[in-house]
Enzyme design. Structure first.
Site, PDB file in Angstrom:
ATOM      1  CG  ASP A  86       3.114  -7.387  11.651  1.00  0.00           C
ATOM      2  OD1 ASP A  86       2.760  -7.416  10.455  1.00  0.00           O
ATOM      3  OD2 ASP A  86       2.733  -6.508  12.458  1.00  0.00           O
TER       4      ASP A  86
ATOM      5  CG  ASP B 229       2.760  -2.291   8.083  1.00  0.00           C
ATOM      6  OD1 ASP B 229       3.728  -1.665   7.629  1.00  0.00           O
ATOM      7  OD2 ASP B 229       1.931  -2.885   7.367  1.00  0.00           O
TER       8      ASP B 229
HETATM    9 MG   LIG Z   1       1.495  -4.940  12.291  1.00  0.00          MG
END
Ligand SMILES: [Mg+2]
Length: 174
Positions: free
Chosen positions: A7, A9
């Site tokens: 991922d 962020d």
């Molecule tokens: Mg995230």
């Protein structure tokens, strides 16, 4: 080669620091990451949900986020032993596509465009591992979820947790 989905962020990019900074500046508050332990900013300030969303819907919001410490070195090293895919739930903020893509190219130039996946529901991702700060993405994921610590998820206990990129390295390259 085993496959790791990562991922962006709060895992590769420091989302919270900028989001908090913008909020504090505009609303004359001095909230810190400590105030966010166990919750997201929109849960702490539900009346400001609209404004909090507007920051993220700015096309440039994601372009200048700080890189999470150690992520560049460790992802580069992991890429020698694993197939790496960047899987970001960008559909939640379609205005972010260009900024996220440019950010990846600037800070992770060794990753191929073919290994970047802008997704909605991450359960479609077919990988052996998913490193993410949002445990909701693990529920229907068929591989192993690895929870990357972020203030909002400190109380989550159902998954293997890594607190930083040094610990990611230890988990995958020990
Ligand atoms: Mg995230």
């Amino acid at each position: 080669m085993k496959r790791i989905a990562i991922d962006m962020d709060e895992v590769m990019a420091d989302f919270v620091t900028k989001h908090l900074y913008l909020y504090n500046s505009d609303f004359n508050e001095s909230l810190t990451k400590k105030d966010l332990l166990g919750k997201k900013l929109r849960h702490l300030r539900p009346g400001r949900e609209k404004e909090l969303m507007e920051y993220i819907d700015e096309p440039d919001f994601f372009r200048d986020l700080e890189v999470m410490e150690g992520s560049q070195e460790v992802i580069r090293e992991l890429s020698e032993h694993y197939e790496i895919f960047i899987t970001t739930a960008a559909m939640e903020h379609p205005a972010s596509f260009t900024a996220k893509y440019e950010w990846l190219n600037e800070h992770f130039p060794f990753l191929s465009d073919m290994n970047i996946v802008f997704c909605g529901d991450k359960s479609i991702i077919h990988a052996d591992y998913l490193i993410d700060d949002n445990a909701r993405h693990f529920r229907r994921f068929t591989g192993q979820g690895i929870l990357f610590t972020s203030p909002h998820n400190v109380n989550e206990t159902d998954y293997v947790r890594v607190n930083n990129w040094k610990e990611v390295r230890e988990f995958f390259l020990k």
